[in-house]
Write an enzyme that holds these catalytic residues in place. Structure first.
Site, PDB file in Angstrom:
ATOM      1  N   GLU A 112     -33.946 -26.764  13.947  1.00 27.56           N
ATOM      2  CA  GLU A 112     -33.616 -28.009  13.262  1.00 27.56           C
ATOM      3  C   GLU A 112     -34.925 -28.626  12.796  1.00 27.56           C
ATOM      4  OE1 GLU A 112     -30.397 -27.206  16.169  1.00 27.56           O
ATOM      5  OE2 GLU A 112     -32.517 -27.606  16.539  1.00 27.56           O
ATOM      6  N   ASN A 117     -38.994 -34.023   6.584  1.00 27.68           N
ATOM      7  CA  ASN A 117     -40.203 -33.230   6.846  1.00 27.68           C
ATOM      8  C   ASN A 117     -40.277 -32.060   5.863  1.00 27.68           C
ATOM      9  OD1 ASN A 117     -42.384 -31.815   7.831  1.00 27.68           O
ATOM     10  ND2 ASN A 117     -41.760 -31.967   9.972  1.00 27.68           N
ATOM     11  N   TYR A 124     -40.799 -23.165   6.612  1.00 22.82           N
ATOM     12  CA  TYR A 124     -39.670 -22.382   7.114  1.00 22.82           C
ATOM     13  C   TYR A 124     -39.011 -21.589   5.989  1.00 22.82           C
ATOM     14  CZ  TYR A 124     -40.358 -25.512  11.108  1.00 22.82           C
ATOM     15  OH  TYR A 124     -40.897 -26.221  12.140  1.00 22.82           O
TER      16      TYR A 124
END
Length: 154
Positions: A112, A117, A124
């Protein structure tokens, strides 16, 4: 596990002796930091947990952790001291976690990340994680939503 990233960086399994340094990273990274007790329990009592630290010339500058249950790895936390951000440390930690997960039989990984962000989300995504859903009000400090991301093939 000790992996040399370059002459000044090493990635190692987190040990109890690292907790003072890890707590400093935690305090500088998060508004609601985990307690020392929580990390100690992860290292001593949780058979599913795997935590690593990255050192720069011997100093812990970041850490990351995950739980591996069956074939799934769930990233619990990633933290890098502010003065070391933007230098590839987060990517090094994530690639190292992915390698550990794969070595322990995990075939996929989830995490998560705060909705705001964007830097972490970009990292990611670069590593092959894709957004699959939202956890409403996930963060207890401000009620911010979390984006659930998955990487289906390690």
């Amino acid at each position: 596990m000790e992996q040399r990233a370059d002459d000044d960086l090493t990635v190692e399994v987190m040990k109890m002796k690292d907790l003072d340094d890890v707590m400093e990273v935690e305090r500088q990274c998060f508004t609601t930091p985990w307690s020392r007790y929580s990390f100690a329990c992860e290292l001593t009592d949780n058979q599913f947990s795997h935590y690593i630290v990255v050192r720069h010339i011997g100093k812990v500058i970041g850490y990351a952790g995950m739980w591996i249950i069956l074939d799934e790895a769930h990233v619990t936390n990633v933290g890098v001291l502010p003065e070391y951000r933007g230098k590839g440390i987060g990517e090094l930690l994530m690639r190292s976690l992915m390698a550990v997960a794969k070595n322990h039989g995990a075939t996929k990984m989830t995490l998560e990340v705060r909705k705001t962000n964007y830097i972490a989300q970009n990292l990611y995504s670069k590593l092959g994680f894709e957004p699959v859903g939202i956890r409403r009000g996930y963060y207890i400090d401000d009620g911010e939503d979390a984006i659930i991301m998955w990487k289906d093939s390690l």
